[in-house]
Design an enzyme around this catalytic site. Structure first.
Site, short mmCIF file in Angstrom:
data_model
loop_
_atom_site.label_atom_id
_atom_site.label_comp_id
_atom_site.label_asym_id
_atom_site.label_seq_id
_atom_site.Cartn_x
_atom_site.Cartn_y
_atom_site.Cartn_z
N ASP A 38 -53.74 -2.19 33.01
CA ASP A 38 -54.32 -2.70 31.77
C ASP A 38 -53.24 -2.88 30.70
OD1 ASP A 38 -56.27 -3.55 30.09
OD2 ASP A 38 -57.36 -1.65 29.97
N ASP A 39 -53.13 -4.08 30.16
CA ASP A 39 -52.20 -4.35 29.04
C ASP A 39 -50.72 -4.18 29.40
OD1 ASP A 39 -54.55 -4.65 27.65
OD2 ASP A 39 -54.08 -3.21 26.06
N CYS A 78 -59.22 -8.78 28.19
CA CYS A 78 -59.71 -8.15 29.42
C CYS A 78 -60.90 -8.81 30.10
CB CYS A 78 -60.14 -6.70 29.16
SG CYS A 78 -58.87 -5.71 28.42
N HIS A 139 -65.38 -3.25 32.94
CA HIS A 139 -65.39 -4.08 31.72
C HIS A 139 -66.05 -5.44 31.90
CE1 HIS A 139 -63.10 -4.68 27.67
NE2 HIS A 139 -64.41 -4.54 27.54
N ASP A 341 -53.83 -7.47 33.50
CA ASP A 341 -54.95 -8.36 33.15
C ASP A 341 -54.55 -9.45 32.15
OD1 ASP A 341 -54.67 -6.42 31.20
OD2 ASP A 341 -56.81 -6.10 30.91
#
Ligand code: NAG
Ligand code: NAG
Ligand code: NAG
Length: 418
Positions: A38-39, A78, A139, A341
């Site tokens: 993530d990120d 996301c 998510h 992502d």
């Protein structure tokens, strides 16, 4: 049968050129281990040029496989990016799309999500007899009508097993790490408080002749708004930060203590119990999204603060997964993929000045911007003996290309018949 495999570049062709209708693969169906951090920024990884963060396990995917240097996510946030990754369709087509904060789900209670009519690569693989699991962050929505229908839950989208969080990791999930709900941007809270307090003071000390009902009314209103906002912020972790095993909530709010370790253990257990069958494992790390966390072993391990520690903990986890494949004798028959992502959240900085966002290398901008840095992501693929080791490809590729790759390699023919 294996001789029908056209060339070592075949998989790369699937990725780069899209699927050719005349293509037919007739080989042992591989397992899939797909990982999304993530990120994470491209510039955070050693194999993409970082000299100070240590990511040896992720880098080994590049030296033992293919490194994509023009790899793109479908959106700089996301939910739309993940919807596109899992379905191979642009966010506008799945409807997981919007403007600003509306682009992502920020409440478990939101009624939106990845529509049930969408096919994910997991549902295709499951239909083909694969064991499927999602460990980590989803998510893409939870329920439609009420909190228990779970119409958007990963279990309804092809993942037979789910351990993770239905929403996303948020600052609100760790007490003391701030909030993503920035009321102060929309409500001049301090000004309101100052007006109410000075009105009360002036009035009580007789400097101002204001009707009493106005003073009482204003005070009650201000008190109500303040209590409501405070209660809301206190409840956010209970509403949003939940850890689930399939449909059951196992922690509410979840604790980040050893969370990466616990999820890695889940991934390893899944591979062990599925070793005899073809399987598809999607690991979507909660790190390195804020609020940052790292386990004790990794806190202080990097020269880039808690952010670097979290990246290095993810790298450790990737190492555990690769070791498990090796131990189970599955490395040769497993396609491993790692991406992010979207671009790193470059402007994420604490009030103390510590940077909590990653690095996008030479690319401008980052997460939630429409610059190159928002959508350029790492793309690493490893399948020993099937795709070349140490190859670097600069042709444009997308993480949406994973969908047709899984469809084709799992033996599904839907692209041809539908
Ligand atoms: C929730 O919604 C589903 C589907 O509409 C329904 O079957 C179920 O009975 C509902 N549950 C509750 C507790 O209302
Ligand atoms: C953030 O959360 C962690 C874990 O709860 C805590 O140790 C830390 O003090 C918090 N605050 C900041 C500014 O990181
Ligand atoms: C490595 O990553 C860190 C953390 O994102 C970043 O601050 C640093 O500039 C990067 N270094 C290089 C040489 O790319």
């Amino acid at each position: 049968m294996r001789s029908r495999w056209p060339s070592p570049l075949a998989l790369v062709l699937v990725l780069v050129l899209g699927l050719d209708e005349t293509w037919s693969l007739d080989l042992d169906r591989p397992n899939f281990v797909l990982m999304m951090v993530d990120d994470l920024g491209m510039g955070d990884l050693g194999c993409y040029g970082n000299k100070t963060l240590r990511t040896p396990h992720i880098d080994s995917l590049a030296s033992d496989g293919v490194k994509l240097t023009h790899h793109i996510a479908a959106a700089p946030l996301c939910s739309p990016s993940r919807a596109a990754f899992q379905t191979g369709r642009y966010p506008v087509r799945t409807g997981v799309f919007g403007k600003g904060m509306g682009m992502v789900f920020i409440f478990n209670a939101a009624s939106g999500g990845l529509p049930q009519t969408e096919l994910t690569f997991a549902s295709i693989a499951q239909k083909q007899g694969y064991e499927t699991a999602l460990i980590g962050k989803w998510h893409l929505g939870l329920s439609c009508e009420n909190r228990s229908d779970h119409c958007h839950h990963p279990n309804k989208h092809g993942f037979k097993y789910f351990f993770g969080i239905p929403l996303t990791h948020l600052r609100d999930c760790l007490p003391g790490n701030g909030t993503v709900f920035k009321f102060h941007r929309y409500l001049p809270l301090k000004t309101l408080a100052a007006v109410v307090i000075s009105t009360v003071l002036f009035c009580c000390f007789g400097y101002l002749r204001v009707p009493r009902f106005l003073v009482i009314g204003a005070t009650l209103l201000a008190g109500f708004v303040a209590c409501f906002l405070a209660a809301f912020l206190l409840l956010v972790p209970y509403m949003n930060c939940v850890l689930m095993r399939d449909g059951e909530i196992v922690e509410q709010p979840f604790s980040t203590l050893n969370l990466n370790r616990r999820m890695t253990r889940e991934a390893v257990d899944f591979m062990e119990r599925s070793a005899e069958k073809p399987f598809l494992l999607l690991v979507t790390y909660l790190q390195v999204h804020t609020a940052l966390f790292a386990s004790v072993e990794f806190t202080g391990s990097s020269s880039h603060g808690l952010y670097g520690d979290a990246v290095q903990e993810v790298d450790w986890s990737v190492g555990q997964i690769l070791q498990t494949l090796e131990r189970l004798g599955l490395s040769q028959n497993t396609l491993v993929y790692l991406t992010s992502d979207h671009g790193a959240h470059v402007e994420e900085v604490l009030p103390s000045g510590e940077r909590h966002g990653g690095f996008n290398g030479i690319y401008k901008g980052g997460k939630s911007t429409n610059f190159e840095g928002g959508i350029r992501v790492p793309g690493l693929l490893r399948w020993p003996g099937k795709i070349p080791a140490g190859l670097e490809i600069d042709k444009p590729t997308s993480n949406m290309d994973v969908f047709p790759t899984v469809v084709q390699l799992s033996g599904h023919n839907c692209l041809r018949t539908e």
